[in-house]
Enzyme design. Structure first.
Site, PDB file in Angstrom:
ATOM      1  N   GLU A 187       0.822  -1.214   0.000  1.00  0.00           N
ATOM      2  CA  GLU A 187       0.000   0.000   0.000  1.00  0.00           C
ATOM      3  C   GLU A 187       0.854   1.260   0.000  1.00  0.00           C
ATOM      4  O   GLU A 187       1.457   1.599   1.017  1.00  0.00           O
ATOM      5  CB  GLU A 187      -0.932   0.029   1.207  1.00  0.00           C
ATOM      6  CG  GLU A 187      -1.844   1.248   1.204  1.00  0.00           C
ATOM      7  CD  GLU A 187      -2.812   1.282   2.368  1.00  0.00           C
ATOM      8  OE1 GLU A 187      -3.735   2.114   2.334  1.00  0.00           O
ATOM      9  OE2 GLU A 187      -2.653   0.488   3.311  1.00  0.00           O
ATOM     10  N   GLU A 284     -12.093   2.166   3.606  1.00  0.00           N
ATOM     11  CA  GLU A 284     -11.192   2.595   4.677  1.00  0.00           C
ATOM     12  C   GLU A 284     -11.281   4.108   4.870  1.00  0.00           C
ATOM     13  O   GLU A 284     -10.395   4.872   4.494  1.00  0.00           O
ATOM     14  CB  GLU A 284      -9.754   2.164   4.380  1.00  0.00           C
ATOM     15  CG  GLU A 284      -8.882   2.240   5.628  1.00  0.00           C
ATOM     16  CD  GLU A 284      -7.446   1.834   5.377  1.00  0.00           C
ATOM     17  OE1 GLU A 284      -6.910   1.070   6.192  1.00  0.00           O
ATOM     18  OE2 GLU A 284      -6.858   2.283   4.381  1.00  0.00           O
TER      19      GLU A 284
END
Length: 308
Positions: A187, A284
């Site tokens: 990420e 998220e």
């Protein structure tokens, strides 16, 4: 009046009918409604706490509520820190409700000191040990993806050396994950919220994944982070498509649900869907409005951007 209609009317009266999304209703343990209330085109994945006002504090009730609203996936960064009993219970609910388990964070993230970038063998061994533990958690909850963040930059080394250290660590991690069919997703994080981290851009993640050369090392493309770092979202998704295995989102500014900021999520989701993506898109982000009203507004927002 039927029970479900009664609940809908009650919510409409107390929270305002204009905010009530299609198919939304308050979950209770006695509810027998197991249908998918809204047919989303993509696997959007809420997290624990996102619907706590409507569903209650119990994590199993929250999972059932998500499924009742039509969400077919779930993610939980902190899953490794839950008890084995709770992990097992959550896995049973997800299996029963047809929900796909999304990512959890597989290792300790170093936010202010080098670990994988440094080439330090002790730090590497610590990372690999945590990857081995993550395999057991993933098996328990039927997870296919785990999040990996290479950590902080090493200011004492050239970027190329740091990249080589990261690639070697990830190659060894991939060798652990491959036999189990588990994918670590790298990420990139933005410089504003996480200054000083090594991995920040999609092209950089793409380069690393190509260097590792494993089906167990792919990209987690977080649309929120990449909007801040580089923009040019759909072209960057297209350029790195064959190495992307997972998406996360949040609007910018604010990191709240889609439609609250500048990102055109309807077009992004349309593009992802057109590519035949069958993976998970993690929600998220936070809720822009507190309480039950905010949770219903969030559901409505996802229904809106899913219309393409």
């Amino acid at each position: 009046m039927e029970r479900r209609n009664f609940i809908k009317n009650t919510l409409s009266t107390s929270l305002g009918a204009s905010i009530l999304p299609v198919g939304a209703f308050a979950y209770s343990k006695t509810s027998e409604n197991k249908s998918k209330e809204y047919p989303y085109k993509l696997k959007y994945a809420p997290h624990i706490g996102m619907f706590k006002n409507l569903a209650g504090d119990d994590v199993l009730d929250q999972l059932n509520f998500m499924a009742d609203q039509g969400f077919t996936a779930f993610e939980d960064n902190g899953m490794p820190h839950r008890s084995i009993k709770q992990q097992t219970e959550m896995a049973k609910v997800m299996e029963k409700r047809g929900m796909t388990m999304g990512v959890f964070v597989a290792h300790t993230i170093y936010w202010s000191e080098p670990n994988l970038t440094s080439g330090n063998l002790e730090k590497r061994e610590e990372f690999l040990k945590e990857i081995k533990s993550a395999v057991e958690v993933a098996k328990r909850v039927n997870a296919k993806w785990v999040t990996v963040v290479p950590g902080f930059v090493d200011l004492r080394q050239e970027h190329g050396y740091q990249t080589a250290h990261v690639v070697e660590s990830l190659k060894q991690a991939a060798a652990i994950l491959e036999p189990h069919g588990i994918i670590m997703v790298l990420e990139p994080l933005n410089f504003r919220d996480h200054p000083g981290l090594f991995l920040s851009k999609s092209a950089q993640a793409y380069e690393i994944c190509k260097a590792v050369g494993s089906p167990s090392c792919k990209i987690l493309f977080d649309v929120y982070h990449q909007q801040i770092t580089e923009g040019n979202l759909i072209p960057n998704i297209e350029a790195s498509w064959d190495e992307i295995a997972y998406f996360q989102m949040g609007d910018n500014p604010g990191r709240k649900e889609p439609t609250t900021g500048e990102i055109n999520y309807k077009n992004i989701f349309k593009y992802i869907h057109s590519k035949g993506f069958d993976g998970v898109l993690g929600m998220e982000h936070g809720n822009s409005i507190p309480g039950k009203e905010g949770e219903l507004a969030l559901i409505k927002a996802y229904q809106e951007v899913d219309q393409f």
